[in-house]
Design an enzyme around this catalytic site. Structure first.
Site, short mmCIF file in Angstrom:
data_model
loop_
_atom_site.label_atom_id
_atom_site.label_comp_id
_atom_site.label_asym_id
_atom_site.label_seq_id
_atom_site.Cartn_x
_atom_site.Cartn_y
_atom_site.Cartn_z
N SER A 260 15.19 31.09 -21.99
CA SER A 260 15.01 29.88 -21.40
C SER A 260 16.15 29.32 -20.77
O SER A 260 17.42 29.83 -20.94
CB SER A 260 14.51 28.62 -22.40
N LYS A 261 16.13 28.49 -19.95
CA LYS A 261 17.25 27.67 -18.98
C LYS A 261 18.49 27.27 -19.90
O LYS A 261 19.52 27.30 -19.76
CB LYS A 261 16.66 26.84 -18.22
N ARG A 262 17.65 26.66 -21.33
CA ARG A 262 18.82 25.96 -21.90
C ARG A 262 19.71 27.04 -22.60
O ARG A 262 20.76 26.78 -23.23
CB ARG A 262 17.95 25.13 -23.12
N GLU A 283 20.40 17.84 -11.09
CA GLU A 283 21.08 18.99 -12.17
C GLU A 283 21.22 20.34 -11.44
O GLU A 283 20.44 20.95 -10.76
CB GLU A 283 20.07 18.94 -13.39
#
Length: 507
Positions: A260-262, A283
RNA sequence: GCUGCAUUCGUCUAGUGGUCCAGGACAUCAGAUUCUCAGUCUGAGGAUCGAGGGUUCGAAUCCCUCAUGCAGUACCA
């Protein structure tokens, strides 16, 4: 028959790297077989539309060198290629399904469904709109024909749901996974047509794939559970289904689960091809391009995450990938993203990257810092430090000392290399170099070596401290190469500056 | 919960019944390249093939059970 494949993202934000790989596999397969690669935008959920996402997708593939033959931004004979622009054509297909008994109107409001779910949850059960429960809901199966007609005439909100036949075994023949069988009893009556007049993914996907004569659906594993529905839809329409290939997931490097992006933020690598700035929150998510990756490296690395040619070959150009690719050799299990290997690939491809191009990039960086140097010098510098590069962005950190004098000197190196007498020796060397005419790296080398030998010193005693005054640190390529680029005058200035500064702080 | 999919060195993987006490790459470690760092080269360590049962003369490879992980389970795609 030449294959026709499509990559069909929804424009809800930047393109995830997993999606890039899906597109790549589609592309490799199409090109290998002389087929057609199509870009279709699946924007049936109007509430999730994000400004700029579509442009981002197109730009990303341009950068990566994945070329579409047909689709949004290109055109073709099967358009339009954006589902929102195809809106008027879906209703008739939903109606067709109702007419032949494969679908029905449902009038249950979202609130009513929510209520139902809560009721079931209270009994620790899971509500599913399916063959068991549809009899107790508000739909054209439970309402009289008159009432259905009345509600429709009134303009009551409704959706159209697929009507699964119970007790049927549905066979999904997947190129990668083989035969997957599912009993229809566990399937829910998915919404095909939403109350806002848009089809859901399921309907639009089947209709468009059929109309666009898609032969192979190559998509992520997350779609496997809805594949039986899709198979049934083809059956309900009486259409021939394309072949399916469900790709394994891209997993996060540590632990398990989808990348994921995180994870990218957390572990320091991009999850998107290009940098993305969210139009609402502002962001910023980093991209491979901006992080200094080469598209060739990203493609090669990505291609190998879930596929390999069956031998030991790992470095492959796009053309080679096109030649060697095969859907059958795609692995079944998810692949963890490997940052180290990605770096290695980039380093590898950087070595074959033209010095002139790197020099242009470095020139831009220099200008940004208010520094200037002529192109000849920059190219020489680049050639010298190239093998140390892992990313294009390393250019500056590996070469700054060619363009600006050291302002500080690594203290640990001072401690280790700056001894009594060092300053005096370096002063002498400065004098010797000044009087070396003509000056070049061979002459400089010979003179310095003469001095070292003449004073019965060893290389390390002089060279390390010498380097420290020029670079400010114990790093960099061959010292005489550095001197050669810097020139005598600059070398001598740095020697003197260094001697002054270090002698001061050493005392 | 239910359904589905998956499971070989730390990681990506090769391997489709015997040539596999498992090969390659990245990473790690050691040596070399002696001005440094990086790079490069050479070498080393590293997987009882998720576990347990079968089938077979023989299994990482075929079958079964279990475990674990992941995905899906929306009027999202």
């Amino acid at each position: 028959m030449k294959p026709r494949v499509r990559f069909a993202p929804s424009p809800t934000g930047p393109l995830h790297i997993g999606g890039v790989r899906t597109a790549l596999y589609n592309y490799l397969f199409a090109k290998q077989n002389g087929g057609t690669m199509i870009l279709r935008i699946e924007d049936t959920d109007q509430t999730r539309f994000v400004e700029g996402a579509e442009e981002y997708i197109i730009e990303a593939f341009q950068w990566l060198g994945v070329k579409f033959d047909e689709g949004v931004g290109i055109g073709g004979n099967y358009g339009p290629y954006k589902q929102s622009e195809r809106k008027p054509m879906y209703k008739q297909y939903a109606d067709q399904l109702i007419a032949n008994g494969w679908a029905y109107y449902a009038f249950d409001t979202p609130e009513a469904l929510e209520q139902k779910r809560k009721e079931y949850e209270a009994e620790k059960k899971n509500f599913q709109y399916d063959w068991r429960t549809r009899e107790s809901m508000t739909n054209s199966l439970t309402l009289s024909a008159e009432e259905v007609a009345q509600r429709l005439a009134n303009g009551d909100a409704y959706v159209i749901r697929f009507k699964h036949t119970p007790d049927t075994e549905i066979l999904v023949n997947d190129i990668i996974r083989g035969e997957v069988r599912i009993n229809s009893n566990i399937l829910d009556d998915k919404v095909l047509y939403k109350s806002d007049g848009m089809p859901t993914y399921h309907l639009a996907n089947i209709v468009d794939d059929h109309l666009m004569e898609i032969t192979h659906v190559i998509r992520g594993e997350e779609w496997l559970p809805s594949a039986p529905l899709h198979v049934m839809l083809y059956k309900a329409f009486g259409w021939e289904a394309p072949r399916f290939a469900h790709l394994p997931l891209l997993l996060k490097p540590d632990g398990n689960g989808k990348l994921s992006k995180r994870d990218g933020d957390r572990l320091g690598f991009p999850v998107f091809p290009l940098q993305w700035k969210d139009p609402k929150s502002g962001e910023i998510s980093s991209g491979y391009r901006e992080s200094g990756y080469l598209p060739e490296a990203v493609i090669n690395m990505l291609a190998l995450l879930g596929w390999n040619p069956g031998n030991d070959q790992e470095v492959m150009s796009m053309d080679e990938l096109i030649q060697l690719f095969s859907l059958e050799k795609i692995s079944k299990a998810g692949a963890k993203f490997d940052l180290e290997k990605a770096k290695w690939f980039n380093h590898h491809y950087l070595q074959a990257y033209p010095n002139e191009k790197l020099a242009e990039s470095l020139k831009l960086t220099l200008q940004g810092k208010g520094l200037d140097a002529d192109m000849d010098k920059i190219i020489r510098v680049v050639a010298l430090i190239k093998e140390r590069l892992y990313f294009i962005n390393d250019l500056w950190s590996q070469s700054y000392y060619f363009f600006e004098r050291p302002t500080e000197y690594n203290e640990q190196v001072i401690k280790k290399r700056w001894k009594e007498g060092t300053a005096e020796h370096l002063m002498h060397i400065a004098e010797i170099l000044t009087s070396t005419v003509p000056f070049d790296k061979t002459a400089a080398h010979d003179k310095v070596m003469d001095y070292i030998r003449g004073n019965e010193l060893n290389m390390g005693q002089i060279m390390n401290s010498f380097r420290l005054t020029l670079v400010g640190d114990a790093k960099g390529p061959d010292l005489f190469e550095i001197i050669d680029i810097l020139g005598v005058e600059e070398t001598v200035i740095r020697l003197k500056n260094g001697i002054d500064a270090i002698s001061k702080c050493a005392n």
